[in-house]
Design an enzyme around this catalytic site. Structure first.
Site, PDB file in Angstrom:
ATOM      1  N   ASP A 103       0.813  -1.226   0.000  1.00 18.15           N
ATOM      2  CA  ASP A 103       0.000   0.000   0.000  1.00 18.15           C
ATOM      3  C   ASP A 103       0.840   1.268   0.000  1.00 18.15           C
ATOM      4  O   ASP A 103       0.292   2.373  -0.015  1.00 18.15           O
ATOM      5  CB  ASP A 103      -0.974   0.007   1.179  1.00 18.15           C
ATOM      6  N   ASP A 163       0.522 -10.936   6.242  1.00 22.64           N
ATOM      7  CA  ASP A 163       0.136 -10.203   5.040  1.00 22.64           C
ATOM      8  C   ASP A 163       1.453  -9.826   4.349  1.00 22.64           C
ATOM      9  O   ASP A 163       2.155  -8.904   4.784  1.00 22.64           O
ATOM     10  CB  ASP A 163      -0.671  -8.960   5.453  1.00 22.64           C
TER      11      ASP A 163
END
Ligand SMILES: *[C@@H]1O[C@H](CO)[C@@H](O)[C@H](O)[C@H]1NC(C)=O
Length: 230
Positions: A35, A147
């Protein structure tokens, strides 16, 4: 109630059962993301001995700010994830990388900059190992969830990639999951290309593969890129 003698005979079987139970507790799930936000272990005081995790400015230059700069994902913030925190293959069976984690029973104070050896338990990655250093925490992650930080893996909830690299409004590819093929990596910013391609080379395009994991001492190669260790 069993006589003591019979109980004694049962002990080896009981120990075997316990050992298997302990292994079962170390199963984990994976997802992927990139991100561009400053990772959470990039703030000072998260339980590491030396740190925090290094962050970069908009042009991917190290900030060396001891974690003071706000995240590019927050209003007025200008700290981003450095491109160097992308995964790479050490050889055909071992790769190194970084992850946002949530470990059952732990907190950031126990996992920031800790390393974990993940062993994949299903095809096509069966038996391959990815050693990750925890650089981040995901508020949306379940227990024993890694993640994996993979450029082009999807921006997820937050997105600073548009700000940092001019990525499309929802990031590259799908907001969750990211790009679909190695060819999609060709148009990536130069600094993120290798990490994006890694997903389709060493990682064989696997989609959120399950793992077993153990805590390990960080390889120096991982520490060298974040400047952070326990
Ligand atoms: C791959 O690299 C790891 C880590 O350096 C090493 O332990 C392992 O022996 C290597 N495997 C092969 C097949 O070269």
């Amino acid at each position: 109630m069993l006589p003591a003698q019979a109980l004694g005979a049962l002990v080896p079987a009981a120990l075997l059962f316990l050992a298997q139970g302990a292994a079962a507790d170390n199963t984990g799930t994976t997802t992927r993301y990139w991100d561009c936000c400053k990772p959470s272990c990039g703030w000072a005081g998260k339980g590491f001995a030396v740190g925090p995790v290094g962050t970069c400015d908009k042009d991917d230059r190290p900030l060396n700010d001891n974690g003071a700069t706000k995240s590019g994902c927050d209003d007025g913030g200008s700290a981003y994830m450095c491109s160097s925190q992308a995964p790479w293959a050490v050889n055909d069976t071992v790769a190194y990388g970084y992850a946002a984690v949530r470990i059952a029973g732990g907190t950031e104070a126990s996992w920031c900059c800790q390393c974990y050896e993940l062993t994949f338990t299903s095809a096509p990655l069966l038996g391959k190992k990815l050693v990750v250093q925890a650089t981040n925490t995901g508020g949306d992650l379940g227990a024993n969830h890694f993640d994996l930080a993979i450029p082009g893996g999807g921006v997820g909830i937050y997105n600073a990639c548009t700000q940092q690299y001019g990525a499309p409004p929802n990031g590259w590819g799908d907001r969750y999951g990211g790009v679909h093929s190695k060819a999609d990596c060709d148009s990536f910013p130069q600094a993120l290309k290798a990490g994006c391609s890694w997903r389709f080379d060493w990682f064989q395009g696997a989609d959120n593969p399950a793992v077993t994991f153990t805590q390990v001492t960080c390889p120096s190669e991982l520490v060298a890129k974040t400047g952070c260790h326990r």
